[in-house]
Design a protein around this motif. Structure first.
Motif, PDB file in Angstrom:
ATOM      1  N   ILE A 152      25.193  61.847 -28.030  1.00  0.00           N
ATOM      2  CA  ILE A 152      23.863  61.484 -28.510  1.00  0.00           C
ATOM      3  C   ILE A 152      22.898  62.594 -28.111  1.00  0.00           C
ATOM      4  CG2 ILE A 152      21.990  59.790 -28.398  1.00  0.00           C
ATOM      5  CD1 ILE A 152      24.115  57.684 -27.691  1.00  0.00           C
ATOM      6  N   ARG A 153      22.268  63.214 -29.098  1.00  0.00           N
ATOM      7  CA  ARG A 153      21.351  64.340 -28.900  1.00  0.00           C
ATOM      8  C   ARG A 153      22.071  65.521 -28.226  1.00  0.00           C
ATOM      9  NH1 ARG A 153      15.504  63.969 -27.197  1.00  0.00           N
ATOM     10  NH2 ARG A 153      15.175  65.066 -29.159  1.00  0.00           N
ATOM     11  N   TYR A 154      23.185  65.891 -28.788  1.00  0.00           N
ATOM     12  CA  TYR A 154      24.012  66.970 -28.265  1.00  0.00           C
ATOM     13  C   TYR A 154      23.467  68.324 -28.707  1.00  0.00           C
ATOM     14  CZ  TYR A 154      28.103  70.065 -27.927  1.00  0.00           C
ATOM     15  OH  TYR A 154      28.948  71.105 -27.662  1.00  0.00           O
ATOM     16  N   ARG A 155      23.301  69.226 -27.753  1.00  0.00           N
ATOM     17  CA  ARG A 155      22.788  70.570 -28.034  1.00  0.00           C
ATOM     18  C   ARG A 155      23.925  71.409 -28.609  1.00  0.00           C
ATOM     19  NH1 ARG A 155      18.692  72.166 -23.186  1.00  0.00           N
ATOM     20  NH2 ARG A 155      17.971  73.562 -24.840  1.00  0.00           N
ATOM     21  N   SER A 156      23.843  71.666 -29.896  1.00  0.00           N
ATOM     22  CA  SER A 156      24.924  72.389 -30.571  1.00  0.00           C
ATOM     23  C   SER A 156      24.977  73.850 -30.164  1.00  0.00           C
ATOM     24  CB  SER A 156      24.741  72.300 -32.090  1.00  0.00           C
ATOM     25  OG  SER A 156      23.625  73.076 -32.507  1.00  0.00           O
ATOM     26  N   GLY A 157      23.852  74.404 -29.704  1.00  0.00           N
ATOM     27  CA  GLY A 157      23.784  75.831 -29.426  1.00  0.00           C
ATOM     28  C   GLY A 157      23.546  76.674 -30.662  1.00  0.00           C
ATOM     29  N   ASP A 158      23.303  76.022 -31.806  1.00  0.00           N
ATOM     30  CA  ASP A 158      23.064  76.735 -33.058  1.00  0.00           C
ATOM     31  C   ASP A 158      21.588  76.669 -33.438  1.00  0.00           C
ATOM     32  OD1 ASP A 158      25.798  77.342 -33.489  1.00  0.00           O
ATOM     33  OD2 ASP A 158      26.127  75.307 -34.201  1.00  0.00           O
ATOM     34  N   LEU A 159      21.161  77.644 -34.217  1.00  0.00           N
ATOM     35  CA  LEU A 159      19.796  77.703 -34.725  1.00  0.00           C
ATOM     36  C   LEU A 159      19.780  77.353 -36.205  1.00  0.00           C
ATOM     37  CD1 LEU A 159      18.731  81.066 -33.053  1.00  0.00           C
ATOM     38  CD2 LEU A 159      18.005  78.778 -32.351  1.00  0.00           C
ATOM     39  N   GLY A 160      18.770  76.607 -36.624  1.00  0.00           N
ATOM     40  CA  GLY A 160      18.687  76.243 -38.032  1.00  0.00           C
ATOM     41  C   GLY A 160      17.281  75.866 -38.446  1.00  0.00           C
ATOM     42  N   ILE A 161      17.115  75.664 -39.746  1.00  0.00           N
ATOM     43  CA  ILE A 161      15.829  75.320 -40.347  1.00  0.00           C
ATOM     44  C   ILE A 161      16.039  74.124 -41.265  1.00  0.00           C
ATOM     45  CG2 ILE A 161      13.950  76.104 -41.860  1.00  0.00           C
ATOM     46  CD1 ILE A 161      14.679  78.986 -41.080  1.00  0.00           C
ATOM     47  N   MET A 162      15.231  73.079 -41.086  1.00  0.00           N
ATOM     48  CA  MET A 162      15.281  71.935 -41.981  1.00  0.00           C
ATOM     49  C   MET A 162      14.438  72.237 -43.214  1.00  0.00           C
ATOM     50  SD  MET A 162      16.843  68.974 -41.955  1.00  0.00           S
ATOM     51  CE  MET A 162      16.994  68.400 -40.263  1.00  0.00           C
ATOM     52  N   ALA A 163      14.971  71.918 -44.379  1.00  0.00           N
ATOM     53  CA  ALA A 163      14.253  72.199 -45.629  1.00  0.00           C
ATOM     54  C   ALA A 163      13.070  71.255 -45.798  1.00  0.00           C
ATOM     55  CB  ALA A 163      15.202  72.069 -46.811  1.00  0.00           C
ATOM     56  N   SER A 164      12.057  71.742 -46.493  1.00  0.00           N
ATOM     57  CA  SER A 164      10.863  70.931 -46.787  1.00  0.00           C
ATOM     58  C   SER A 164      10.879  70.429 -48.215  1.00  0.00           C
ATOM     59  CB  SER A 164       9.602  71.773 -46.546  1.00  0.00           C
ATOM     60  OG  SER A 164       9.616  72.930 -47.380  1.00  0.00           O
ATOM     61  N   PHE A 165      11.994  70.603 -48.912  1.00  0.00           N
ATOM     62  CA  PHE A 165      12.067  70.262 -50.336  1.00  0.00           C
ATOM     63  C   PHE A 165      13.366  69.513 -50.612  1.00  0.00           C
ATOM     64  CE2 PHE A 165      13.433  74.598 -49.402  1.00  0.00           C
ATOM     65  CZ  PHE A 165      14.763  74.565 -49.804  1.00  0.00           C
ATOM     66  N   PRO A 166      13.396  68.686 -51.647  1.00  0.00           N
ATOM     67  CA  PRO A 166      14.650  68.022 -52.027  1.00  0.00           C
ATOM     68  C   PRO A 166      15.532  68.978 -52.820  1.00  0.00           C
ATOM     69  CG  PRO A 166      12.908  67.375 -53.525  1.00  0.00           C
ATOM     70  CD  PRO A 166      12.260  68.258 -52.482  1.00  0.00           C
ATOM     71  N   CYS A 167      16.797  68.655 -52.921  1.00  0.00           N
ATOM     72  CA  CYS A 167      17.721  69.487 -53.681  1.00  0.00           C
ATOM     73  C   CYS A 167      17.651  69.132 -55.160  1.00  0.00           C
ATOM     74  CB  CYS A 167      19.143  69.305 -53.172  1.00  0.00           C
ATOM     75  SG  CYS A 167      20.353  70.366 -54.000  1.00  0.00           S
ATOM     76  N   GLY A 168      17.790  70.138 -55.993  1.00  0.00           N
ATOM     77  CA  GLY A 168      17.742  69.919 -57.432  1.00  0.00           C
ATOM     78  C   GLY A 168      18.939  69.169 -57.982  1.00  0.00           C
ATOM     79  N   CYS A 169      19.989  68.954 -57.153  1.00  0.00           N
ATOM     80  CA  CYS A 169      21.170  68.240 -57.637  1.00  0.00           C
ATOM     81  C   CYS A 169      20.923  66.748 -57.748  1.00  0.00           C
ATOM     82  CB  CYS A 169      22.366  68.494 -56.714  1.00  0.00           C
ATOM     83  SG  CYS A 169      22.263  67.669 -55.108  1.00  0.00           S
ATOM     84  N   GLY A 170      19.863  66.244 -57.106  1.00  0.00           N
ATOM     85  CA  GLY A 170      19.547  64.820 -57.175  1.00  0.00           C
ATOM     86  C   GLY A 170      20.093  64.001 -56.027  1.00  0.00           C
ATOM     87  N   ARG A 171      20.945  64.571 -55.176  1.00  0.00           N
ATOM     88  CA  ARG A 171      21.454  63.833 -54.024  1.00  0.00           C
ATOM     89  C   ARG A 171      20.351  63.685 -52.985  1.00  0.00           C
ATOM     90  NH1 ARG A 171      25.477  67.240 -55.766  1.00  0.00           N
ATOM     91  NH2 ARG A 171      27.435  66.196 -56.356  1.00  0.00           N
ATOM     92  N   SER A 172      20.333  62.541 -52.324  1.00  0.00           N
ATOM     93  CA  SER A 172      19.300  62.299 -51.317  1.00  0.00           C
ATOM     94  C   SER A 172      19.713  62.785 -49.937  1.00  0.00           C
ATOM     95  CB  SER A 172      18.977  60.798 -51.240  1.00  0.00           C
ATOM     96  OG  SER A 172      20.150  60.058 -50.917  1.00  0.00           O
TER      97      SER A 172
END
Length: 464
Positions: free
Chosen positions: A322-342
């Motif tokens: 629970i809340r495990y530090r992966s050690g990886d860096l990333g960015i969460m998108a601010s937009f939905p995907c054009g494929c339509g999946r949620s």
């Protein structure tokens, strides 16, 4: 002789999973539906699973029960807030120190499935999976393959480096298993100028629908093969994992193999987390099975901000992370995907925290910065950046044959522009840059000791 895909899908795999108590094929139709839920419906489903995990951890896992009681937290209060922020982060060192207290007390010993991840972070990790939960990750992988028109049971080839995975396909029993499961396994660490054509011929004869491998190993293979070969018959897509996929690497792989390359993010400790769909504007998070946070200075990062990826697995009740530090860096998108999946989007995964370069004023520069810079240096064939001290870099360079190192001043100018004019830059011209024992290639390596790199500050993002 290879297994007929229809027989494998409808008879062999169901029988295999029944005998082993696995359920990924049963879960697959469910996940095919949930990817099309509305965002709010999917979030409700996810938090139902979070709530079940939290209640289980509170009642049956000594480590979490003590944490929640000490901080006067209850599973119900967390669910009301729909935030895990009041729970502490879980590190590799904590898992190693609290291994026994992280194990659920109400589980039969047969539920505990030993697993581990290697030492690319310098800190190997041993833990337990929940035998009853592994089907969730496998089902999500099957679902993602269908995004490219590849169904369960169709031929797949792996250019892989994990001895744990490859050992199951050695010897007579291993060869029977690989044929029965329609798999061709190639060891990434054996890839060289000597074996490059042997690997190609084996894959050509096998005619897989899907090729999967380490990003760096596939890039090296494609670079050695060149871009003049025909597309492998039947090949539909390539999936890269285990390392950061840089734009330049993707281009080289696609030009060689003549099929789209898709990025996957996951690991033994974090399971299958996210993967690109054919739109390729980000990686869809497997939200039914993992909850992903991006943290900046210990707080939730805004969409578009680079931060540390923190994972809560919803499939492991034997030893909850629970809340495990992966050690990886990333960015969460601010937009939905054009494929339509949620399914929510990770806009980018930018490498490991310990492989990021830290500036004297506390900024973190990801490997993408150097990858983008080097793609405009035609004399540079391979490179690797080592941070020896806060004010000193060593850049190992392999030049293209018969070319002088004409980009040296350009590299110095750009790096100092972002990292400071007082930075000392050393260059080493080499014949080669070795990969790790597992076949992975790291393009940035930090040798700093005692520097807190676990809390990214403002990051420098390379511009395409």
């Amino acid at each position: 002789v290879r297994m007929n895909p229809a027989i494998l899908k409808r008879i062999v795999l169901p029988g295999w999973q029944y005998a082993r108590g696995q359920n990924s094929l049963e879960l697959l139709p469910y996940l095919e539906k949930t990817q099309w839920l509305t965002s709010s419906e999917l979030m409700d489903l996810q938090w139902q699973r979070v709530g079940t995990l939290l209640q289980h951890a509170y009642e049956n896992v000594p480590y979490y029960r003590e944490i929640m009681r000490q901080n006067e937290i209850s599973p119900a209060s967390i669910l009301r807030e729909r935030s895990l922020a009041r729970l502490p982060l879980l590190s590799r060192s904590t898992i190693s120190q609290q291994s026994d207290r992280l194990r659920a007390r109400n589980m039969a010993s047969t539920r505990f499935l030993p697993n581990g991840t290697g030492g690319s972070t310098g800190e190997p990790l041993r833990f337990f999976e929940d035998r009853d939960g592994v089907g969730w990750g496998d089902a999500a992988i099957f679902r993602s393959h269908r995004w490219y028109g590849v169904d369960v049971g169709e031929r797949s080839c792996y250019l892989w480096g994990s001895n744990f995975d490859l050992s199951r396909f050695k010897g007579l029993t291993g060869r029977i298993r690989s044929r029965a499961l329609n798999l061709l396994m190639l060891p990434a660490w054996e890839l060289s100028q000597r074996t490059v054509l042997e690997f190609w011929n084996r894959v050509w004869d096998f005619k897989p629908r899907l090729l999967l491998g380490y990003a760096g190993a596939l890039h090296d293979w494609a670079r050695l093969l060149g871009n003049t070969r025909d597309r492998i018959p039947n090949l539909s897509a390539i999936i890269v994992s285990a390392e950061t996929l840089y734009d330049e690497w993707r281009t080289v792989i696609e030009e060689c193999f003549k099929v789209p390359v898709y990025n996957r993010y996951g690991g033994r400790d974090i399971s299958f987390v996210a993967q690109e769909c054919p739109v390729r504007k980000g990686l869809h998070i497997n939200a039914e099975n993992v909850l992903v946070e991006i943290l900046l200075e210990g707080q939730a990062a805004a969409p578009g901000e680079l931060g540390e990826i923190v994972i809560t697995r919803l499939d492991n009740f034997a030893m909850p992370f629970i809340r495990y530090r992966s050690g990886d860096l990333g960015i969460m998108a601010s937009f939905p995907c054009g494929c339509g999946r949620s399914l929510p989007l990770l806009q980018k995964v930018e490498g490991r925290v310990q492989d990021a370069i830290v500036t004297a004023d506390g900024r973190i520069i990801s490997g993408l910065f150097f990858a983008h810079m080097m793609k405009d240096c035609p004399d540079v064939k391979l490179f690797q950046v080592h941070q020896l001290a806060m004010d000193r870099l060593m850049i190992a360079i392999v030049l293209h044959p018969a070319r002088p190192f004409a980009s040296k001043q350009r590299i110095e100018r750009i790096v100092r522009q972002y990292m400071g004019s007082d930075l000392k830059i050393l260059f080493e011209i080499r014949e080669s840059i070795p990969v790790s024992r597992s076949g992975k290639r790291r393009i940035t390596i930090s040798h700093l000791m005692g520097c807190d790199q676990q809390r990214p500050n403002n990051a420098v993002l390379a511009q395409s």
